[in-house]
Design an enzyme around this catalytic site. Structure first.
Site, PDB file in Angstrom:
ATOM      1  N   LYS A   1       0.960  -1.205  -0.003  1.00  0.00           N
ATOM      2  CA  LYS A   1       0.050   0.151   0.008  1.00  0.00           C
ATOM      3  C   LYS A   1       0.879   1.069   0.118  1.00  0.00           C
ATOM      4  O   LYS A   1       0.329   2.167  -0.294  1.00  0.00           O
ATOM      5  CB  LYS A   1      -0.975   0.013   1.331  1.00  0.00           C
TER       6      LYS A   1
ATOM      7  N   GLY B   1      19.550  -0.367 -29.305  1.00  0.00           N
ATOM      8  CA  GLY B   1      20.340   0.543 -30.257  1.00  0.00           C
ATOM      9  C   GLY B   1      21.731   0.348 -30.217  1.00  0.00           C
ATOM     10  O   GLY B   1      22.550   1.302 -30.528  1.00  0.00           O
TER      11      GLY B   1
ATOM     12  N   ASP C   1      14.540 -14.943 -29.907  1.00  0.00           N
ATOM     13  CA  ASP C   1      13.358 -14.337 -30.546  1.00  0.00           C
ATOM     14  C   ASP C   1      12.974 -12.951 -29.949  1.00  0.00           C
ATOM     15  O   ASP C   1      13.546 -12.535 -29.003  1.00  0.00           O
ATOM     16  CB  ASP C   1      12.126 -15.429 -29.733  1.00  0.00           C
ATOM     17  N   ASP C   2      12.302 -12.186 -30.970  1.00  0.00           N
ATOM     18  CA  ASP C   2      11.732 -11.223 -30.359  1.00  0.00           C
ATOM     19  C   ASP C   2      10.638 -11.267 -29.136  1.00  0.00           C
ATOM     20  O   ASP C   2       9.910 -12.258 -29.391  1.00  0.00           O
ATOM     21  CB  ASP C   2      11.033 -10.157 -31.569  1.00  0.00           C
ATOM     22  N   GLU C   3      10.670 -10.563 -28.352  1.00  0.00           N
ATOM     23  CA  GLU C   3       9.841 -10.532 -27.034  1.00  0.00           C
ATOM     24  C   GLU C   3       8.333 -10.496 -27.388  1.00  0.00           C
ATOM     25  O   GLU C   3       7.231 -10.969 -26.978  1.00  0.00           O
ATOM     26  CB  GLU C   3      10.074  -9.760 -26.002  1.00  0.00           C
TER      27      GLU C   3
ATOM     28  N   LYS D   1      14.300 -10.269 -36.159  1.00  0.00           N
ATOM     29  CA  LYS D   1      13.480  -9.091 -36.477  1.00  0.00           C
ATOM     30  C   LYS D   1      12.575  -9.336 -37.600  1.00  0.00           C
ATOM     31  O   LYS D   1      13.013 -10.236 -38.585  1.00  0.00           O
ATOM     32  CB  LYS D   1      14.417  -8.176 -36.751  1.00  0.00           C
TER      33      LYS D   1
ATOM     34  N   GLY E   1      20.267  -5.566 -32.601  1.00  0.00           N
ATOM     35  CA  GLY E   1      19.097  -6.038 -33.468  1.00  0.00           C
ATOM     36  C   GLY E   1      19.292  -5.415 -34.739  1.00  0.00           C
ATOM     37  O   GLY E   1      20.163  -5.854 -35.615  1.00  0.00           O
TER      38      GLY E   1
END
Length: 414
Positions: A99, A338, A175-177, A148, A360
């Site tokens: 909380k 990047g 793999d790409d997520e 990609k 990538g």
């Protein structure tokens, strides 16, 4: 200490940090203290949260302006007794920040676990040394690339991409997520086809590449899906931890029928950690807690690329992943987003050799394709380890990459 110590950054408009700290310590444990009868105080004393540190920080005019009020900044530390919670991450996070996360400008900076509490967490199954043993690569950073443009593409496209990346010298392809279970590239077919390609590349070129496959689905289906992946020959499981929860990662890591490394992706984590005023710090979330819960790899934004994290934070994540701890193996840091070959000297300077360099577009966008992109990175890694400036390296693939993306590391020395 037998429980856990929580460290918070608070911004308090009452300007009384000690009072605020005591309110938090009581509010997250027994609720009240001064108005309790003495006998009840004695009974509840062992359950009471204890303030152990209060430190006032310099005032931030920018913060005051943003909040439109003047606040006092401070670091407080509170110890929570182990008696109050079960030894699992849902209970720990609810106790220390449940909380409280809804109560104004408070950020959970760190959690310090007692040795007795650490014993309830698995840590990485393989760790850095175990991953290196799988690849038989011990003297350099690892290179990872990403599939990609796979959405809407078939297995043939996947095989071509995978082959080119492996021939380029990439150690791990993930793999790409955002590649989930689908009719064109279903989980087991990706694995079986991918393994065939990687075995062929190994036999032809002598280079071993591991494939990290994205394990997805409903929470209660995950274990079965992970086991199907293992049975099909999966090398590594990629997992979107924060879409599910840290405890789900732990349950996968602890399962003896899932005897493969787990790579934690940071998707959704920005919702928890991006603010400087609220949430959970990136070093705690993407570093310490992922390692404790069983991640062999942790991906996080690098300080250099397209989704940059502040350098101090990125290095703190890496510190939590790799510092010595008798209870846990070390996890690989994977600074991402990047990344191109010109950043390699920065990465090795800042994170050392025990790092995964993840790219990538920096691989797929190379004019000689993914093969050329991978080779450019491998050449940049070798040159950096030899302390040779990248612009002095006579290599067409690296030269092409530096022409496209630049060479910001021109003057970097290890």
């Amino acid at each position: 200490m037998s429980g856990i110590i929580a460290t918070y950054l608070i911004h308090d408009d009452s300007h009384n940090l000690e009072k605020k700290a005591e309110q938090i310590a009581l509010g997250l444990t027994i609720g009240s203290w001064t108005h309790l009868p003495h006998l009840l105080q004695e009974q509840l004393k062992q359950h009471k949260g204890n303030v152990i540190h209060v430190e006032e920080l310099a005032e931030h005019e920018h913060t005051n302006s943003y909040l439109r009020k003047k606040v006092k900044r401070g670091i407080i530390k509170i110890e929570y007794p182990l008696l109050n919670f079960s030894p699992d991450l849902p209970a720990i996070l609810t106790t220390t920040f449940g909380k409280l996360s809804l109560d104004g400008e408070v950020k959970l900076i760190d959690l310090t676990f007692s040795d007795g509490l650490k014993k309830h967490f698995p840590g990485p199954k393989f760790g850095i040394d175990g991953i290196r043993n799988l690849l038989q690569v011990h003297d350099r950073p690892l290179l990872m690339s990403i599939f990609k443009g796979m959405i809407g593409r078939n297995i043939g496209y996947l095989k071509t991409q995978l082959r080119d990346q492996a021939i380029g010298g990439v150690d791990i392809v993930k793999d790409d997520e955002i590649l989930f279970e689908n009719a064109l590239t279903p989980l087991t077919k990706r694995i079986v086809s991918g393994k065939e390609v990687l075995q062929s590349v190994y036999e032809t070129y002598g280079h071993k590449t591991l494939y990290a496959v994205n394990v997805t689905g409903r929470t209660f289906d995950l274990k079965e899906n992970a086991k199907r992946a293992v049975q099909a020959g999966a090398d590594i499981l990629l997992f979107n931890v924060f879409a599910y929860g840290l405890d789900v990662l732990q349950s996968l890591a602890e399962d003896d029928e899932i005897p493969v490394p787990i790579m934690a992706h940071p998707a959704v984590s920005g919702a928890y950690s991006a603010s400087k005023l609220y949430g959970i710090s990136s070093p705690l979330l993407l570093g310490k807690l992922l390692r404790y819960a069983g991640a062999d790899f942790s991906l996080f934004p690098s300080p250099y690329g397209s989704v940059a994290l502040e350098k101090e934070e990125a290095l703190a994540i890496s510190k939590y992943l790799t510092e010595d701890d008798v209870f846990f193996k070390k996890s690989f840091s994977v600074p991402s987003a990047g990344i191109h070959p010109g950043f390699v000297p920065f990465i090795i300077r800042d994170f050392g050799k025990d790092v995964v360099i993840n790219a990538g577009g920096g691989i797929h966008g190379h004019p000689n394709g993914a093969q050329g992109g991978g080779k450019a990175f491998r050449t940049a890694i070798d040159a950096t380890l030899q302390n040779k400036p990248l612009h002095e390296v006579d290599d067409i693939n690296l030269h092409s990459a530096l022409q496209i993306w630049g060479n910001p590391s021109h003057e970097v020395k290890l």
